[in-house]
Design an enzyme around this catalytic site. Structure first.
Site, short mmCIF file in Angstrom:
data_model
loop_
_atom_site.label_atom_id
_atom_site.label_comp_id
_atom_site.label_asym_id
_atom_site.label_seq_id
_atom_site.Cartn_x
_atom_site.Cartn_y
_atom_site.Cartn_z
N TRP A 104 12.74 -4.59 -7.60
CA TRP A 104 12.63 -4.16 -6.20
C TRP A 104 13.94 -3.57 -5.70
O TRP A 104 13.94 -2.59 -4.96
CB TRP A 104 12.14 -5.32 -5.32
CG TRP A 104 10.80 -5.79 -5.80
CD1 TRP A 104 10.50 -6.98 -6.39
CD2 TRP A 104 9.57 -5.03 -5.80
NE1 TRP A 104 9.17 -7.01 -6.75
CE2 TRP A 104 8.58 -5.85 -6.40
CE3 TRP A 104 9.22 -3.75 -5.36
CZ2 TRP A 104 7.26 -5.41 -6.56
CZ3 TRP A 104 7.91 -3.32 -5.52
CH2 TRP A 104 6.94 -4.15 -6.11
N ASP A 173 16.12 -7.48 1.74
CA ASP A 173 14.69 -7.52 1.44
C ASP A 173 14.34 -8.99 1.23
O ASP A 173 14.73 -9.59 0.23
CB ASP A 173 14.43 -6.69 0.17
CG ASP A 173 12.96 -6.74 -0.25
OD1 ASP A 173 12.17 -7.48 0.36
OD2 ASP A 173 12.61 -6.03 -1.22
N LYS A 197 3.38 -12.50 1.22
CA LYS A 197 3.81 -13.63 0.40
C LYS A 197 4.01 -14.87 1.28
O LYS A 197 3.32 -15.85 1.12
CB LYS A 197 5.07 -13.30 -0.37
CG LYS A 197 4.84 -12.13 -1.32
CD LYS A 197 6.14 -11.50 -1.78
CE LYS A 197 5.93 -10.11 -2.28
NZ LYS A 197 5.01 -10.00 -3.41
#
Ligand SMILES: Cc1ncc(COP(=O)(O)O)c(C=O)c1O
Length: 362
Positions: A104, A173, A197
């Site tokens: 990511w 993030d 999530k």
């Protein structure tokens, strides 16, 4: 476990607290006496205004945000933030620091580079297959921001503490660990997290942004990609993902009222992860893939002695109502995602199953 439910170890979309699902079910056909469901009412109505404002207020209370911070709801997932951040916050004559800790972070770097922005990768754990979190990173004193991925969903590593960036605002993030622990909010200029999530369903990304970051936004950025469009309209410039925001609001209510806030959540998360990691540390059959001091409390990655056993493990676990244990397709192995909504009972059931599987196959 409730009848017909499973323990859901999926990495995202992931488990949502049962109480939240039940609340949605209960009020679905007649939301707050409107005679309609939340998916049918106007985003400009009073009931929806109450939903979004309550979600914002709860976020502020949970993370102890002061008035400098705005809470925004943006579509496009966490992935769209990879481009929005440099577009909005990195002027062409400035440079930003990035720490590369896996897939990511690599994508976030790539998007900034596509925009021809100047960025510096100040640390990377690629040399050891992203199995650790780099320490003692030196950040550039004049960087526009320092970007890190607080939890690496695929490799199962997590920043236990945030690095010292001096006066440089951290942009993080937090897709896979937002609201899993308290934060020292003063250090952050922007936090973002895809909801699917730890916050609710897919379809919305929470962005928490400090006012001095908003001042950087250039006029030339298209409206839908501009943070100020969302901050000036309470995320209601166009039709927002109403159902996703509503579910996030209920998850935040669960965090505040059932769990009792982020300190409690962190305690529970530490206990849950320790059950699994302590078990690995006594086993020759299951091996954790992340270095010990970089282990994630959210995504527990591990290997069995060979790939055939891993396949059998995932298949057998599924038969035992333990779902979603396959590792990410890019790395293989196994992964148990144990976000806030995974009850301790689920981890205990997993460890019990792992012991039985080892005794049959070890
Ligand atoms: C840490 C992290 N960042 C970004 C993403 C991408 O999120 P989205 O699918 O919302 O774009 C993910 C998805 O798994 C993630 O785990």
């Amino acid at each position: 476990m409730k009848e017909n439910r499973v323990f859901n170890f999926n990495p995202g979309p992931a488990a949502i607290p049962l109480e939240v699902l039940e609340e949605i079910q209960e009020e679905f056909l007649n939301f707050k006496g409107s005679g309609m469901s939340i998916t049918e009412i106007s985003h400009r109505s009073k009931p929806f205004d109450d939903v979004i404002n309550d979600a914002i207020e709860r976020t502020k209370r949970l993370l102890k945000l002061d008035d400098r911070f705005k809470v925004l709801f943006i579509q496009g997932g966490a992935s769209m933030q990879f481009c929005m951040i440099p577009m909005n916050l990195l002027a062409d004559d400035k440079s930003a620091d990035y720490v590369n800790t896996g897939t990511w972070a690599t994508k976030a770097i790539k998007e900034a580079q596509l925009l021809k922005k100047t960025i510096k990768v100040v640390a990377s754990s690629e040399d050891k297959n992203f199995s650790y979190i780099p320490e003692n990173v030196k950040f550039s004193p004049d960087a526009a921001y320092a970007h890190i991925t607080s939890n690496n969903t695929i490799k199962g590593t997590q920043f236990a503490d945030f690095p010292d960036t001096g006066n440089i605002p951290i942009i993080s993030d937090m897709s896979s660990d937002i609201m899993s622990r308290p934060l020292d909010i003063d250090r952050f200029g922007l936090i973002y997290a895809g909801a699917q999530k730890n916050l609710g369903p897919a379809g919305v990304c929470m962005v928490i942004i400090r006012d001095d970051m908003l001042e950087r936004v250039p006029d030339t950025v298209p409206s839908m990609l501009k943070y100020t469009t969302y901050s000036s309209k309470n995320s209601l410039y166009n039709t927002p993902p109403c159902f996703a925001i509503y579910t996030v609001q209920l998850v935040l209510k669960w965090l505040e009222e059932k769990i009792g806030g982020l300190k409690n959540m962190e305690k529970i998360n530490k206990k849950k992860a320790a059950i699994l990691y302590d078990f690995f540390d006594t086993s020759n059959f299951y091996n954790g893939t992340a270095e010990k001091n970089s282990r994630s409390l959210m995504n527990v990655t591990f290997r069995l002695p060979n790939e055939d056993l891993e396949k059998a493990f995932v298949a057998d676990a599924t038969k035992n109502n333990l779902i979603g244990l396959k590792g990410h397709r890019s790395v293989g192995g196994c992964r148990a995602s144990i976000y806030n909504a995974m009850p301790t009972e689920g981890i205990e059931a997993l460890v019990d199953f792992m012991k039985v599987f080892e005794s049959k196959n070890g």
